[in-house]
Motif scaffolding. Structure first.
Motif, PDB file in Angstrom:
ATOM      1  N   ALA A 107     111.339 110.944  98.771  1.00 16.21           N
ATOM      2  CA  ALA A 107     111.297 109.859  97.778  1.00 16.21           C
ATOM      3  C   ALA A 107     112.642 109.125  97.707  1.00 16.21           C
ATOM      4  CB  ALA A 107     110.927 110.429  96.409  1.00 16.21           C
ATOM      5  N   ALA A 108     113.742 109.859  97.814  1.00 14.39           N
ATOM      6  CA  ALA A 108     115.067 109.229  97.742  1.00 14.39           C
ATOM      7  C   ALA A 108     115.326 108.368  98.975  1.00 14.39           C
ATOM      8  CB  ALA A 108     116.148 110.299  97.601  1.00 14.39           C
ATOM      9  N   ASP A 109     114.901 108.843 100.119  1.00 13.58           N
ATOM     10  CA  ASP A 109     115.067 108.058 101.349  1.00 13.58           C
ATOM     11  C   ASP A 109     114.288 106.743 101.215  1.00 13.58           C
ATOM     12  OD1 ASP A 109     115.906 107.700 104.102  1.00 13.58           O
ATOM     13  OD2 ASP A 109     113.828 108.109 104.657  1.00 13.58           O
ATOM     14  N   ASP A 110     113.045 106.832 100.748  1.00 18.85           N
ATOM     15  CA  ASP A 110     112.222 105.627 100.548  1.00 18.85           C
ATOM     16  C   ASP A 110     112.876 104.679  99.538  1.00 18.85           C
ATOM     17  OD1 ASP A 110     110.340 106.611 102.262  1.00 18.85           O
ATOM     18  OD2 ASP A 110     108.931 107.253 100.705  1.00 18.85           O
ATOM     19  N   ALA A 111     113.329 105.252  98.400  1.00 21.86           N
ATOM     20  CA  ALA A 111     113.890 104.419  97.329  1.00 21.86           C
ATOM     21  C   ALA A 111     115.182 103.743  97.788  1.00 21.86           C
ATOM     22  CB  ALA A 111     114.147 105.268  96.083  1.00 21.86           C
ATOM     23  N   ALA A 112     116.011 104.468  98.501  1.00 20.79           N
ATOM     24  CA  ALA A 112     117.286 103.898  98.952  1.00 20.79           C
ATOM     25  C   ALA A 112     117.047 102.752  99.928  1.00 20.79           C
ATOM     26  CB  ALA A 112     118.148 104.988  99.589  1.00 20.79           C
ATOM     27  N   ARG A 113     116.084 102.916 100.826  1.00 15.52           N
ATOM     28  CA  ARG A 113     115.764 101.839 101.779  1.00 15.52           C
ATOM     29  C   ARG A 113     115.196 100.627 101.031  1.00 15.52           C
ATOM     30  NH1 ARG A 113     116.513 103.999 106.794  1.00 15.52           N
ATOM     31  NH2 ARG A 113     116.640 106.255 106.645  1.00 15.52           N
ATOM     32  N   ALA A 114     114.373 100.895 100.018  1.00 12.21           N
ATOM     33  CA  ALA A 114     113.810  99.790  99.228  1.00 12.21           C
ATOM     34  C   ALA A 114     114.915  99.030  98.489  1.00 12.21           C
ATOM     35  CB  ALA A 114     112.775 100.327  98.237  1.00 12.21           C
ATOM     36  N   HIS A 115     116.010  99.728  98.164  1.00 13.76           N
ATOM     37  CA  HIS A 115     117.155  99.071  97.522  1.00 13.76           C
ATOM     38  C   HIS A 115     118.057  98.371  98.540  1.00 13.76           C
ATOM     39  CE1 HIS A 115     117.391 100.316  93.189  1.00 13.76           C
ATOM     40  NE2 HIS A 115     116.376 101.055  93.595  1.00 13.76           N
ATOM     41  N   GLY A 116     117.682  98.427  99.811  1.00 13.45           N
ATOM     42  CA  GLY A 116     118.468  97.772 100.844  1.00 13.45           C
ATOM     43  C   GLY A 116     119.720  98.525 101.239  1.00 13.45           C
ATOM     44  N   LYS A 117     119.771  99.800 100.911  1.00 10.35           N
ATOM     45  CA  LYS A 117     120.952 100.590 101.243  1.00 10.35           C
ATOM     46  C   LYS A 117     120.849 101.134 102.670  1.00 10.35           C
ATOM     47  CE  LYS A 117     123.660 101.494  98.584  1.00 10.35           C
ATOM     48  NZ  LYS A 117     124.822 100.691  98.086  1.00 10.35           N
ATOM     49  N   THR A 118     122.009 101.344 103.289  1.00  6.71           N
ATOM     50  CA  THR A 118     122.034 102.104 104.527  1.00  6.71           C
ATOM     51  C   THR A 118     122.066 103.581 104.135  1.00  6.71           C
ATOM     52  OG1 THR A 118     123.249 100.344 105.593  1.00  6.71           O
ATOM     53  CG2 THR A 118     123.297 102.501 106.679  1.00  6.71           C
ATOM     54  N   VAL A 119     121.090 104.322 104.611  1.00  7.86           N
ATOM     55  CA  VAL A 119     120.931 105.719 104.190  1.00  7.86           C
ATOM     56  C   VAL A 119     121.110 106.644 105.380  1.00  7.86           C
ATOM     57  CG1 VAL A 119     119.489 107.260 102.824  1.00  7.86           C
ATOM     58  CG2 VAL A 119     118.977 104.834 102.863  1.00  7.86           C
ATOM     59  N   HIS A 120     121.799 107.748 105.138  1.00  8.99           N
ATOM     60  CA  HIS A 120     121.915 108.803 106.143  1.00  8.99           C
ATOM     61  C   HIS A 120     121.373 110.085 105.520  1.00  8.99           C
ATOM     62  CE1 HIS A 120     124.783 106.181 108.359  1.00  8.99           C
ATOM     63  NE2 HIS A 120     125.101 105.808 107.127  1.00  8.99           N
ATOM     64  N   VAL A 121     120.424 110.712 106.172  1.00 12.07           N
ATOM     65  CA  VAL A 121     119.867 111.974 105.682  1.00 12.07           C
ATOM     66  C   VAL A 121     120.260 113.064 106.674  1.00 12.07           C
ATOM     67  CG1 VAL A 121     117.770 113.230 105.081  1.00 12.07           C
ATOM     68  CG2 VAL A 121     117.916 110.775 104.632  1.00 12.07           C
ATOM     69  N   GLY A 122     120.900 114.105 106.191  1.00 11.24           N
ATOM     70  CA  GLY A 122     121.292 115.173 107.110  1.00 11.24           C
ATOM     71  C   GLY A 122     122.144 116.206 106.418  1.00 11.24           C
TER      72      GLY A 122
END
Ligand code: HPA
Length: 236
Positions: A136-151
């Motif tokens: 959910a956080a990965d989805d929400a961050a992308r929807a906010h236009g953020k560059t996201v790194h998960v790891g």
């Protein structure tokens, strides 16, 4: 009530955001929550409960580091019945691909902490995020236009490491994205007590390049991160 928390039973919502800094907890409550009221003031480690888009949510400061975090997290889950815990914090960057202002979500958290090490005897336990919160956080961050790194991230007990960046060389070589000081113990305790946890971090200072976030970007980045965390915490 506990020695660290003067909230009464029922004072916390089922979902809690966890910044390290008490004044950031206050800022989150005042800026984002409706009808926010202070529920904990012991040691000025402030906690608040209110609503966000009509959904109940709390924010509780953890202080810095895993020993302090462990106290608040343990009590929130075991005494106050909290089920969803989302750390909102900053991290130092350990990888050139992670830029200042990027969001780093800790899928796992390696650590040098004896709190985790001593709990598992011969085993190296792997503290991990709750997958539903992570997704959910990965989805929400992308929807906010953020560059996201998960790891992988590192939760270190040492801010001023005598070996500097060299201390993290092996971890960097194994893809660890950033360093902070709380997530591993948060993940372990949530797993121990059957709760859900996630750490969302804004990268504020890159240990590899020396780049740091500037004051104006810091505020807007923190705002983005808190909105992402509130969406995930409340399911809104
Ligand atoms: N180390 C630990 N925690 C941090 C750092 C760091 O360099 N930067 C932001 N949080």
């Amino acid at each position: 009530m506990t020695p660290h928390n003067n909230a009464k039973p029922g004072d916390y919502a089922e979902a809690v955001l966890l910044p390290g800094d008490p004044l950031r907890a206050k800022w989150i409550a005042e800026t984002f929550l409706e009808d926010a009221r202070e529920v904990n003031s012991v040691r000025n480690c402030l906690g608040f409960t209110g609503t966000w888009k009509g959904k109940p949510v709390s924010v509780q400061a953890t202080g810095m580091g895993q020993p302090s975090t462990a106290i608040y997290v343990h009590e929130l889950i075991e005494i106050y019945g909290v089920r969803t815990l989302i750390r909102v914090g900053t991290c130092g960057g350990l990888n050139k691909t992670v830029k200042v202002r990027d969001v780093v979500i800790g899928a796992s958290a390696s650590t040098d902490s004896t709190i985790v090490k001593d709990a598992f005897g011969a085993y190296n336990y792997a503290p991990a995020a709750d997958f539903s919160l992570l997704r959910a956080a990965d989805d929400a961050a992308r929807a906010h236009g953020k560059t996201v790194h998960v790891g992988g991230i590192l939760s270190s007990d040492i801010f001023y490491h005598p070996s500097g960046l060299e201390a993290y060389a092996r971890l960097i070589a194994h893809g660890v994205l950033g360093v902070e000081m709380e997530a591993a113990t948060l993940y372990m305790l949530a797993a121990r007590f059957g709760a859900r946890a996630l750490a969302i971090c804004t990268m504020t200072d890159c240990l590899v390049t020396g780049k740091e976030i500037d004051a104006s970007a810091r505020q807007s980045s923190l705002t983005d991160m808190v909105e992402i965390a509130l969406e995930v915490a409340t399911g809104a």
